[in-house]
Design an enzyme around this catalytic site. Sequence first.
Site, PDB file in Angstrom:
ATOM      1  N   HIS A  67      78.505-111.119 -14.512  1.00 12.51           N
ATOM      2  CA  HIS A  67      77.398-111.797 -13.824  1.00 12.51           C
ATOM      3  C   HIS A  67      76.244-110.817 -13.599  1.00 12.51           C
ATOM      4  O   HIS A  67      75.087-111.106 -13.925  1.00 12.51           O
ATOM      5  CB  HIS A  67      77.936-112.347 -12.487  1.00 12.51           C
ATOM      6  CG  HIS A  67      76.909-112.988 -11.618  1.00 12.51           C
ATOM      7  ND1 HIS A  67      77.001-114.294 -11.207  1.00 12.51           N
ATOM      8  CD2 HIS A  67      75.771-112.509 -11.052  1.00 12.51           C
ATOM      9  CE1 HIS A  67      75.967-114.585 -10.437  1.00 12.51           C
ATOM     10  NE2 HIS A  67      75.211-113.514 -10.325  1.00 12.51           N
ATOM     11  N   GLU A  68      76.559-109.638 -13.043  1.00 13.59           N
ATOM     12  CA  GLU A  68      75.523-108.666 -12.722  1.00 13.59           C
ATOM     13  C   GLU A  68      74.959-107.983 -13.961  1.00 13.59           C
ATOM     14  O   GLU A  68      73.765-107.660 -14.009  1.00 13.59           O
ATOM     15  CB  GLU A  68      76.078-107.623 -11.747  1.00 13.59           C
ATOM     16  CG  GLU A  68      76.487-108.185 -10.405  1.00 13.59           C
ATOM     17  CD  GLU A  68      75.372-108.956  -9.719  1.00 13.59           C
ATOM     18  OE1 GLU A  68      74.182-108.562  -9.881  1.00 13.59           O
ATOM     19  OE2 GLU A  68      75.665-109.953  -9.047  1.00 13.59           O
TER      20      GLU A  68
END
Length: 379
Positions: A67-68
């Site tokens: 996600h990051e």
Amino acid sequence: MRATFVLGRIAGVRVGVHWSVLFIFGIIAFGLSQGRLPETYPGRAWAVYWAAGLCTAVIFFASLLAHELADAVVARRNGVEVDDIVLWLLGGAARLKSEASSPGRELRIAGVGPLVSLLLGGLFTLATWLLDLASASGIVVEMAAWLAGINVLLAVFNALPAAPLDGGRLLRAFLWWRTGDRLRATAGATAAGRVFGWLLVVLGLVAFMRTGAFGGLWLALIGWFLITAATAEGRQAQLRGVLAGVPVRDAMTPEPLTVSAETTVAGFLTDARYRYRHSAFPVTEDGAPVGLVTLDSARRVPQAEAHAVTVRDVMVSLSQTTVVEPDSPLVDLLPRMEPGAEHRVLVMDQGRLVGIVSLSDVSRAVTWLMNTAGRRSGP
């Protein structure tokens, strides 16, 4: 959000972990191995449940990292450098070295993370169906199902319009587009984050007092973390507003005292020039800067060895020191600065050392600017 310890680098981006991750990791592993999995598929050995729980927790945090990393990749493609990624209680945060230059770029950077989590949720849902179709172990199917649900939940939660969540940045992009004022937009997003955080705290405490369930305290804890992070982001936004248009040269200490790389540690510590005022000094060789040395690092050298060890041996090398130009915006430097003498910033102009910057220098500049603004707005 600062990392408690660093895992390493992925695609050139430093990846760190906040202490709160250990807390949530333990809760996930324990909850699965001692709760959900034995209740759904009883009769297995305890080692099987624990192995499944730990494996699921690891995959979950790999999902958070994906996600990051998506945020980081899109940020770079939109001209925003990424300092590091920190995994924490509520997921993760990619710390950017500068701000997006337009609402559209902010929208793209903030929106990709929830989309990746949603995509992962869909992939784990597909994996659950295929594993069940293939008559795989029930525990493995349950692991995939849990990962599907948690990734979808993560996507929904991060899309909520409250800073510091991705949804808060989406809200900021919208407000920025509507008002044309990035600082005002940030203030609106952080205010929404604090309101949402307090709402979670109140709901969590009420739920705990009425039912005595641990989930209520968990909800309140999440709310408290949101309030803390949103408040910190709001303060950063205020600082960025005060420092807008201010170059590094206005905050730096010009022409700092330097020390030669070949100076012995004993000579460095006994030289009267280095005893007062400062705790870190640029290190030079043939007049060119090669690093940064602190009094603390020199004092850690045993006294018996101080006459044989040189400053070069205890300095922070130039490659590990933050270096900026004097005309660089001070507001862009702020996210890269950290407490501690070893994190001083060297200011160089075409290879020549012209200054040094510490957080106290920035603090003095902010105080002066705010006092000046106050006098101007006074009667």
